[in-house]
Motif scaffolding. Sequence first.
Motif, PDB file in Angstrom:
ATOM      1  N   ALA B 349       1.029  -1.189  -0.103  1.00 54.77           N
ATOM      2  CA  ALA B 349       0.122  -0.172   0.145  1.00 54.77           C
ATOM      3  C   ALA B 349       1.063   1.553   0.295  1.00 54.77           C
ATOM      4  O   ALA B 349       1.966   1.486   1.034  1.00 54.77           O
ATOM      5  CB  ALA B 349      -1.131  -0.349   1.496  1.00 54.77           C
ATOM      6  N   GLY B 350       0.310   2.627  -0.734  1.00 56.35           N
ATOM      7  CA  GLY B 350       0.768   3.861  -1.296  1.00 56.35           C
ATOM      8  C   GLY B 350       0.286   4.332   0.291  1.00 56.35           C
ATOM      9  O   GLY B 350      -0.649   4.173   0.554  1.00 56.35           O
ATOM     10  N   PHE B 351       0.614   5.674   0.224  1.00 57.96           N
ATOM     11  CA  PHE B 351       0.441   6.567   1.616  1.00 57.96           C
ATOM     12  C   PHE B 351      -0.717   7.189   0.468  1.00 57.96           C
ATOM     13  O   PHE B 351      -0.517   8.035  -0.271  1.00 57.96           O
ATOM     14  CB  PHE B 351       1.534   8.161   1.854  1.00 57.96           C
ATOM     15  N   ASN B 352      -1.803   7.402   0.952  1.00 57.27           N
ATOM     16  CA  ASN B 352      -2.803   8.364  -0.222  1.00 57.27           C
ATOM     17  C   ASN B 352      -2.827   9.955   0.534  1.00 57.27           C
ATOM     18  O   ASN B 352      -3.115  10.770  -0.138  1.00 57.27           O
ATOM     19  CB  ASN B 352      -4.241   8.216   0.620  1.00 57.27           C
ATOM     20  N   PRO B 356      -2.316  16.123  -2.574  1.00 54.68           N
ATOM     21  CA  PRO B 356      -3.341  17.525  -2.086  1.00 54.68           C
ATOM     22  C   PRO B 356      -4.292  17.236  -2.083  1.00 54.68           C
ATOM     23  O   PRO B 356      -5.269  16.621  -3.232  1.00 54.68           O
ATOM     24  CB  PRO B 356      -2.856  18.518  -2.865  1.00 54.68           C
ATOM     25  N   GLY B 357      -5.345  17.767  -1.137  1.00 53.98           N
ATOM     26  CA  GLY B 357      -6.985  17.171  -1.065  1.00 53.98           C
ATOM     27  C   GLY B 357      -7.315  15.794  -0.808  1.00 53.98           C
ATOM     28  O   GLY B 357      -8.778  15.047  -1.168  1.00 53.98           O
ATOM     29  N   TYR B 358      -6.437  15.034  -0.541  1.00 58.55           N
ATOM     30  CA  TYR B 358      -6.732  13.862  -0.322  1.00 58.55           C
ATOM     31  C   TYR B 358      -8.225  13.489   0.817  1.00 58.55           C
ATOM     32  O   TYR B 358      -8.995  12.630   0.069  1.00 58.55           O
ATOM     33  CB  TYR B 358      -5.356  12.416  -0.335  1.00 58.55           C
ATOM     34  N   GLU B 359      -8.047  14.014   1.238  1.00 59.64           N
ATOM     35  CA  GLU B 359      -9.129  14.104   2.377  1.00 59.64           C
ATOM     36  C   GLU B 359     -11.308  13.808   1.955  1.00 59.64           C
ATOM     37  O   GLU B 359     -11.232  13.302   1.874  1.00 59.64           O
ATOM     38  CB  GLU B 359      -9.589  15.444   3.797  1.00 59.64           C
ATOM     39  N   LYS B 360     -10.752  14.467   0.532  1.00 60.34           N
ATOM     40  CA  LYS B 360     -12.169  14.739   0.072  1.00 60.34           C
ATOM     41  C   LYS B 360     -11.779  13.486  -1.061  1.00 60.34           C
ATOM     42  O   LYS B 360     -12.941  13.467  -1.432  1.00 60.34           O
ATOM     43  CB  LYS B 360     -12.066  16.043  -0.798  1.00 60.34           C
ATOM     44  N   LEU B 361     -10.989  12.765  -1.437  1.00 60.50           N
ATOM     45  CA  LEU B 361     -10.687  11.770  -2.369  1.00 60.50           C
ATOM     46  C   LEU B 361     -11.459  10.083  -1.435  1.00 60.50           C
ATOM     47  O   LEU B 361     -11.036   9.771  -0.731  1.00 60.50           O
ATOM     48  CB  LEU B 361      -9.651  11.479  -2.911  1.00 60.50           C
ATOM     49  N   SER B 362     -12.310   9.143  -2.287  1.00 61.18           N
ATOM     50  CA  SER B 362     -12.363   7.818  -1.676  1.00 61.18           C
ATOM     51  C   SER B 362     -11.054   7.069  -2.148  1.00 61.18           C
ATOM     52  O   SER B 362     -10.494   7.895  -2.877  1.00 61.18           O
ATOM     53  CB  SER B 362     -13.724   7.309  -2.927  1.00 61.18           C
ATOM     54  N   LEU B 363     -11.062   5.936  -1.471  1.00 62.92           N
ATOM     55  CA  LEU B 363     -10.064   5.537  -2.037  1.00 62.92           C
ATOM     56  C   LEU B 363      -9.533   5.299  -3.482  1.00 62.92           C
ATOM     57  O   LEU B 363      -9.020   4.661  -3.760  1.00 62.92           O
ATOM     58  CB  LEU B 363     -10.238   4.157  -1.294  1.00 62.92           C
ATOM     59  N   GLU B 364     -11.510   4.992  -4.275  1.00 60.19           N
ATOM     60  CA  GLU B 364     -10.990   4.359  -5.191  1.00 60.19           C
ATOM     61  C   GLU B 364     -10.222   5.126  -5.759  1.00 60.19           C
ATOM     62  O   GLU B 364      -9.836   5.379  -7.426  1.00 60.19           O
ATOM     63  CB  GLU B 364     -12.174   4.098  -5.940  1.00 60.19           C
TER      64      GLU B 364
END
Lengths: 409, 409
Positions: B349-352, B356-364
């Motif tokens: 696994a990588g680090f999400n 930038p702004g990963y909080e608003k992204l889904s895992l997919e």
Amino acid sequence: MNKTLLKKYARLVVEKGANVQKGQGVVIYAAVDQQDFVCSLAQQCYKAGAKWVDVDWSCQELEKIIYRGETITQLCKVPQWRREKHQVIVDELPATIFILSEDPDGLAGVNKEKLQKATVARKKVRKIYMDQYDGKQQWVIAAVPSPKWAKKVFPELKKSEAVNKLWDAILQTVRVNKDNDPIAEWDAHNKNLKARYQKLNSMKLDKLVFNSSNGTDFTVGMNPDFLWMGGEETTQSGVAYNPNMPSEEIFTTPMKGCAEGTVVSTMPLSYRGQLIENFSVTFKDGKAVDVKAEKGEDILRDMIASDETAGYLGEVALIPKTSPIKETGILFYETLFDENASCHLALGAGFNNVIPGYEKLSLEECVAKGVNDSIIHVDFMIGSEDMNITGYDKDGKEFKIFENGNWSF
Amino acid sequence: MNKTLLKKYARLVVEKGANVQKGQGVVIYAAVDQQDFVCSLAQQCYKAGAKWVDVDWSCQELEKIIYRGETITQLCKVPQWRREKHQVIVDELPATIFILSEDPDGLAGVNKEKLQKATVARKKVRKIYMDQYDGKQQWVIAAVPSPKWAKKVFPELKKSEAVNKLWDAILQTVRVNKDNDPIAEWDAHNKNLKARYQKLNSMKLDKLVFNSSNGTDFTVGMNPDFLWMGGEETTQSGVAYNPNMPSEEIFTTPMKGCAEGTVVSTMPLSYRGQLIENFSVTFKDGKAVDVKAEKGEDILRDMIASDETAGYLGEVALIPKTSPIKETGILFYETLFDENASCHLALGAGFNNVIPGYEKLSLEECVAKGVNDSIIHVDFMIGSEDMNITGYDKDGKEFKIFENGNWSF
């Protein structure tokens, strides 16, 4: 401690104590500093065919820090995962092994209100589950020394010497030595205890009167149908096990509501990591109405106020002054041992399994027959050198039970 | 170990590592033989205002017995209470403190299929919960010596001497000594790491090329928008914490699917209590297609087959050969330390949070941007004395990153 002896003891606890069955799970409760003995137990469990072993570790020093660091509200919360761990026992009926090793007054100094309230909250939750698995699974309580406990018992010795000496005493009381077969010893011991309780059962006692020169003057009512027990017990599905190691007592549940007079303690009582010393309890209509103690009187008062029925009796147990535990001459500061050195009573819950056919009765029906129900069950010692105990049946026929601290028969 | 130093270290871990907030819960994962340090940590947690502290104890020796005693089917079961313990983290977002102390090859000899299948089953369950709390709570991994680990690192010393020497090494690498203020040291250290990763971020790299005389000849693709990070991180709610103590690395997540060539390991890898030594991994289209190892090749093969994406890369980390951990000259057999002695990659696994702004992204959506998702994340060391690393941006502009094992800038 000698590894062969340790293994022999672990095997005894697993095979004769818990009597772990092939395909059964096992939960072991133990302190973090007992990993060697716990590993030895786990090996014996798998050898006996255990399906799984789960160890629930505790750490008294950490517990003390937690008590100091958390609010009462927080301490009284029982998280869902802890409830699910209790639920496993209801669902899978694993054997449970409790390994005692803690410092008898290791929680001294903790705020008493916190300790009392948190204990009650947790016991209440635990009881919901215990009531569902009680009598259905095997369990055993056994002990191993921790340095702090050993130093409490042998304050004059160096730590390592104290630990070794406590090991020796424990192994002696559980009948483990380098030359013997402890399992055969326990079979013979159980046979002796059985002969004794069968004799008591034949008397159909209605009450017992205790007298001693130390001030004990006490009468407790009995249900003539309740059974006396001792040593080996049997689950509802017929699996024999030895719940206490050591065990020298013959015991039963007294009749709730029938206890009059005063009993004087003859040994200190360690309750939740705190010591209560030189105390007496006075009963009226079966309930503790007055307590006095030179040390820890407030703890004793809180204890009998744990719930509405904590002041009623749940156990009467008879042990002669010639008990091997008494004969070690050691005060263990641990009920598992000290209760086997002396006649005792217990405040709190009685044992439903003294009622013939209890499996078919509800909790309420057991209470109606005279078994007290409570969240606590705390033994305290009253046996003395000159204790006399006399029994009476419903017709007033007298039976000498104890004279000068020993069995009359 | 000196009590003052121990307390200083515990305070560093709690305040600068986990940065426990007033009113927050704390879960500590630690081995049963580390009760002194755990108690010290718990005290620091409450001092910092922790609402509750729960310690999840482990025992490697017992774990080994359990692996031997249970069937694969049983080992792969994750009980409901364990799931509920994960759920507590999702619901309450406590800080989590992982204390490493285990023997790096303490599970050697355990049946590999059992170990692999049980590990995968548990990680799959854990991941369900981790995906929900990842980035939302502070966590830290720190280490304390156990006798077995210390003897592995210093086989020539007596047990107590080895433990003391490993303590000295650990405290040195985490910047704790009797004269300093380790919290101030970490503030300065974090500032230096930040200057370094900000420079890398400004390059907007598209790929990195690694070359070394030991046979490493390797190109990995980058997403120019992904951020390089190092030292202190920040939760989504803005609480700073230091996830690794020690930490010397500047790292990011590479672009999934873009990795070509072979990397040769420069240090042994301890995975699930077993050692893999002198190995190489060859990548094609981003995925490990071949592995070779002098020791533990089967473990390595199983590892990259943990799930469908375990053979893809999740991390690229740059550490100069002048790293303080490298300079101790000690091989710790523990990734937390050894990864900070050498440039490394991680499989899995990588680090999400490099997006930038990963909080608003889904895992997919994170995966779609190039972050690999897997149940494993395993670092392995590739840094060497003469490692050269060159970066290129999208326009082919060249940046010297490392020359002869050290930063070029």
